[in-house]
Design a protein around this motif. Structure first.
Motif, PDB file in Angstrom:
ATOM      1  N   LEU A  50     -54.697   8.355  34.188  1.00  0.00           N
ATOM      2  CA  LEU A  50     -55.416   7.324  33.644  1.00  0.00           C
ATOM      3  C   LEU A  50     -56.514   7.070  34.935  1.00  0.00           C
ATOM      4  N   ASP A  51     -57.964   6.988  34.715  1.00  0.00           N
ATOM      5  CA  ASP A  51     -58.569   6.828  36.007  1.00  0.00           C
ATOM      6  C   ASP A  51     -58.749   5.408  36.573  1.00  0.00           C
ATOM      7  N   THR A  52     -59.471   5.025  37.558  1.00  0.00           N
ATOM      8  CA  THR A  52     -59.505   3.863  38.245  1.00  0.00           C
ATOM      9  C   THR A  52     -59.769   2.565  37.285  1.00  0.00           C
ATOM     10  N   ASN A  53     -60.625   2.986  36.654  1.00  0.00           N
ATOM     11  CA  ASN A  53     -61.485   1.838  35.933  1.00  0.00           C
ATOM     12  C   ASN A  53     -60.523   1.232  34.727  1.00  0.00           C
ATOM     13  N   VAL A  54     -59.477   2.511  34.025  1.00  0.00           N
ATOM     14  CA  VAL A  54     -58.450   2.144  32.934  1.00  0.00           C
ATOM     15  C   VAL A  54     -57.586   1.471  33.920  1.00  0.00           C
ATOM     16  N   LEU A  55     -57.130   1.733  35.081  1.00  0.00           N
ATOM     17  CA  LEU A  55     -55.963   1.013  35.767  1.00  0.00           C
ATOM     18  C   LEU A  55     -56.206  -0.132  36.188  1.00  0.00           C
ATOM     19  N   ALA A  56     -57.480  -0.324  36.567  1.00  0.00           N
ATOM     20  CA  ALA A  56     -57.936  -1.530  37.102  1.00  0.00           C
ATOM     21  C   ALA A  56     -58.126  -2.654  36.021  1.00  0.00           C
ATOM     22  N   SER A  57     -58.556  -2.352  34.848  1.00  0.00           N
ATOM     23  CA  SER A  57     -58.558  -3.037  33.608  1.00  0.00           C
ATOM     24  C   SER A  57     -57.190  -3.415  33.239  1.00  0.00           C
ATOM     25  N   ALA A  58     -56.143  -2.415  33.388  1.00  0.00           N
ATOM     26  CA  ALA A  58     -54.855  -2.872  32.782  1.00  0.00           C
ATOM     27  C   ALA A  58     -54.159  -3.662  33.943  1.00  0.00           C
ATOM     28  N   ALA A  59     -54.520  -3.696  35.111  1.00  0.00           N
ATOM     29  CA  ALA A  59     -54.014  -4.655  36.050  1.00  0.00           C
ATOM     30  C   ALA A  59     -54.562  -5.961  35.859  1.00  0.00           C
ATOM     31  N   ALA A  60     -55.673  -6.073  35.721  1.00  0.00           N
ATOM     32  CA  ALA A  60     -56.551  -7.457  35.728  1.00  0.00           C
ATOM     33  C   ALA A  60     -56.476  -8.177  34.524  1.00  0.00           C
ATOM     34  N   THR A  61     -56.496  -7.538  33.402  1.00  0.00           N
ATOM     35  CA  THR A  61     -56.993  -8.062  32.195  1.00  0.00           C
ATOM     36  C   THR A  61     -55.633  -7.576  31.223  1.00  0.00           C
ATOM     37  N   ARG A  62     -55.826  -8.518  30.139  1.00  0.00           N
ATOM     38  CA  ARG A  62     -54.976  -8.051  29.002  1.00  0.00           C
ATOM     39  C   ARG A  62     -55.634  -7.338  27.811  1.00  0.00           C
ATOM     40  N   GLY A  63     -55.021  -6.490  27.109  1.00  0.00           N
ATOM     41  CA  GLY A  63     -55.937  -5.779  26.211  1.00  0.00           C
ATOM     42  C   GLY A  63     -55.652  -3.992  26.153  1.00  0.00           C
ATOM     43  N   LEU A  64     -56.619  -3.391  25.636  1.00  0.00           N
ATOM     44  CA  LEU A  64     -56.185  -2.042  25.298  1.00  0.00           C
ATOM     45  C   LEU A  64     -55.691  -1.375  26.647  1.00  0.00           C
ATOM     46  N   CYS A  65     -56.265  -1.680  27.517  1.00  0.00           N
ATOM     47  CA  CYS A  65     -55.862  -0.562  28.933  1.00  0.00           C
ATOM     48  C   CYS A  65     -54.704  -1.077  29.253  1.00  0.00           C
TER      49      CYS A  65
END
Length: 145
Positions: A5-20
């Motif tokens: 999982l690249d950086t943007n996917v992991l960052a979105s997973a950590a900071a937001t709810r949703g798909l990532c």
């Protein structure tokens, strides 16, 4: 399945709810997450600078994902024509790990579709693969829960 999982996917997973976040949970529960130092360094910077996450929370998230993750040292940088040369390190990590999939929001990487044995997918395409109903032959993805 080995998954980067690249950086943007992991960052979105950590900071937001949703798909990532769903993708990260599924990968941690059912697959092998692969990361490299470049990803963790970028993730720390992105979460702190772009998302404004407190450093203590960033460190806790990094600690958590490292607990059940394979960390690779990229060896061979692929010879692919992309504008963002920083992405070559992520591709190199996927190749070194013999990852099945690299999940990225980066359109330029997605356009490559495949590098060596690694398929490159958007988070949505990967989620669709993970949750696809099996076809009549019983293959393709895993059944929805």
């Amino acid at each position: 399945m080995k998954v980067v999982l690249d950086t943007n996917v992991l960052a979105s997973a950590a900071a937001t709810r949703g798909l990532c976040a769903d993708v990260l949970r599924e990968v941690l529960a059912e697959h092998e997450l692969v990361i490299c130092k470049q990803i963790t360094d970028e993730l720390k910077r992105v979460l702190t600078d772009k998302f404004g996450v407190a450093p203590a929370l960033v460190n806790e998230f990094l600690w958590l994902i490292r607990q059940d993750t394979t960390i690779v040292k990229p060896r061979i940088v692929p010879n692919v024509a992309i504008h963002d040369k920083d992405d070559l390190g992520i591709l190199a990590a996927a190749i070194t790990a013999e990852a099945d999939v690299l999940v990225t929001g980066d359109k330029e990487l997605q356009d490559l579709k495949r590098v060596e044995r690694t398929t490159i997918l958007s988070p949505r395409a990967f989620w669709t693969l993970l949750t696809a109903e099996p076809d009549k032959s019983g293959s393709h993805g895993k059944p929805r829960r």
